[in-house]
Design an enzyme around this catalytic site. Structure first.
Site: not given
Length: 408
Positions: A200, A182
């Site tokens: 970012k 995940g």
């Protein structure tokens, strides 16, 4: 009582609601105000959810409710998030967001709208998850001339590279494991191709230098081409391959922002940041350098940063002026990749010390390290690197990989 609306009830949005009610008493004590979540905006219904009665499907319900003064945007993407956030700000409602794409592409506009309406647009959660980096840049470190920031800004790629380094997995095998656990999406492109880290970097560059840096101005290269052989050779040279996002001010005053795999020497703290953790090193004239480290993503870590911004919104009576940048309508202040200089790591198909030495002399660079099937040359620009590669190839040594080396 002051009311909050949450836009989007996915992983982050549900985390914001969960953490708010878990720590409601402490949050109210910190703000000195009674608070509650009044609305959760989502197109879906959530039967059986403990907060299902708060779900609405129309943004206008939130916009037209004067009780709602604070909004947590957790939808992701630019549309319709931009329309919703700008409308909230125009209505005088402060917004906290975890949406890095929104801030990277529209941050200058949204900050201006917030300023015009005496409210705030905060985005601590957009970079580094739970790591406090945005707030320190415009508060704790505001008395410094900050010259650069660089580090690991994407946990997925850092996990993959760690598995290649520690467990000798190939890229495909490590990516598959990241997806099974995940840590990586079914379509991992935004992570492994560098787009997530690029956004970012844009946010850090814009805040540090005060001018909006757009994603298209950031040289971006992901990790798809990194092989186990690259990782192993870098390890032999005393370093680790990491995906590094960097923004820095050049001597001529321009800003150079990049995202690319780099070999990070073992004497740097960043080389030891593993798993899904992030780390950002900041350089400034008053403190030399300092590093921020922690979980860079996840439901509750990201929710923590969103709620931290909500708390600051509640405390702020007016727009926080240090938390802004402007759009100059120009990219003249941004340098291209041709201005990039760094030591370089090369992996070749054969080893011959004389070949490396002769190529270095021909390119007028210094050979710093050699090993079987590879070498590192001293800091150079792209033209010198190209000349070195050409000299190697003319001597019959095929260059299989070229990776810049990060230096402090």
């Amino acid at each position: 009582m002051k009311k909050i609306a949450v836009l989007g009830y996915g992983v982050v949005g549900s985390g914001v609601v969960e953490l708010f009610y878990k720590n409601k008493a402490k949050i109210e004590k910190n703000t000195g105000s009674e608070l509650d979540v009044k609305y959760i905006l989502d197109l879906r219904e959530f039967p059986g959810d403990p907060y299902a009665d708060k779900v609405v499907n129309d943004i206008n319900i939130i916009l037209n409710d004067p009780e709602v003064g604070y909004v947590a945007e957790c939808m992701g993407g630019v549309n319709p998030a931009f329309q919703f956030v700008s409308s909230c700000l125009k209505a005088g409602k402060s917004v906290s967001t975890s949406n890095k794409q929104l801030v990277a592409e529209k941050g200058d506009i949204l900050l201006q709208i917030a300023k015009e309406n005496d409210c705030n647009f905060f985005f601590e959660a957009s970079v580094g998850g739970a790591i406090p980096i945005i707030r320190p840049l415009h508060t704790c470190l505001a008395g410094n001339d900050i010259s650069a920031a660089a580090g690991i800004l994407n946990g997925t790629t850092n996990f993959i590279l760690e598995k290649m380094f520690c467990d000798k997995m190939g890229f495909d095998e490590a990516l598959k494991l990241a997806q099974e656990l995940g840590f990586a999406e079914r379509d991992p492109s935004a992570d492994v191709d560098g787009a997530d880290a690029c956004r970012k970097v844009c946010i850090l560059a814009s805040l540090i230098f005060g001018k909006h840096v757009y994603p298209e101005s950031v040289y971006t290269k992901g990790i798809r081409d990194i092989t186990l052989q690259d990782v192993e050779l870098a390890q032999n040279f005393g370093g680790a391959v990491k995906l590094i996002g960097c923004t820095k001010k050049l001597d001529d005053g321009r800003i150079l922002s990049t995202v690319m795999p780099m070999v990070v020497p073992n004497d740097s703290l960043i080389s030891h940041v593993n798993g899904v953790f992030n780390a950002v090193m900041v350089w400034g004239d008053g403190f030399d350098k300092t590093m921020f480290y922690g979980r860079g993503a996840g439901k509750l870590p990201t929710a923590s940063a969103v709620l931290g911004d909500i708390i600051d919104c509640v405390k702020a009576e007016h727009t926080v002026m240090s938390h802004e940048w402007v759009n100059t309508n120009s990219t003249d202040f941004v340098a291209g990749i041709d201005a990039f200089e760094a030591p370089r790591f090369y992996r070749t198909n054969s080893f011959d010390a004389a070949v490396f030495e002769n190529a270095a002399k021909a390119a007028n660079v210094t050979l710093e390290q050699t090993a079987e099937n590879g070498c590192i040359i001293s800091s150079c620009d792209n033209a010198s690197s190209d000349a070195f590669v050409k000299a190697l190839e003319e001597a019959g040594a095929e260059v299989l990989a070229q990776i810049p080396v990060m230096s402090d």
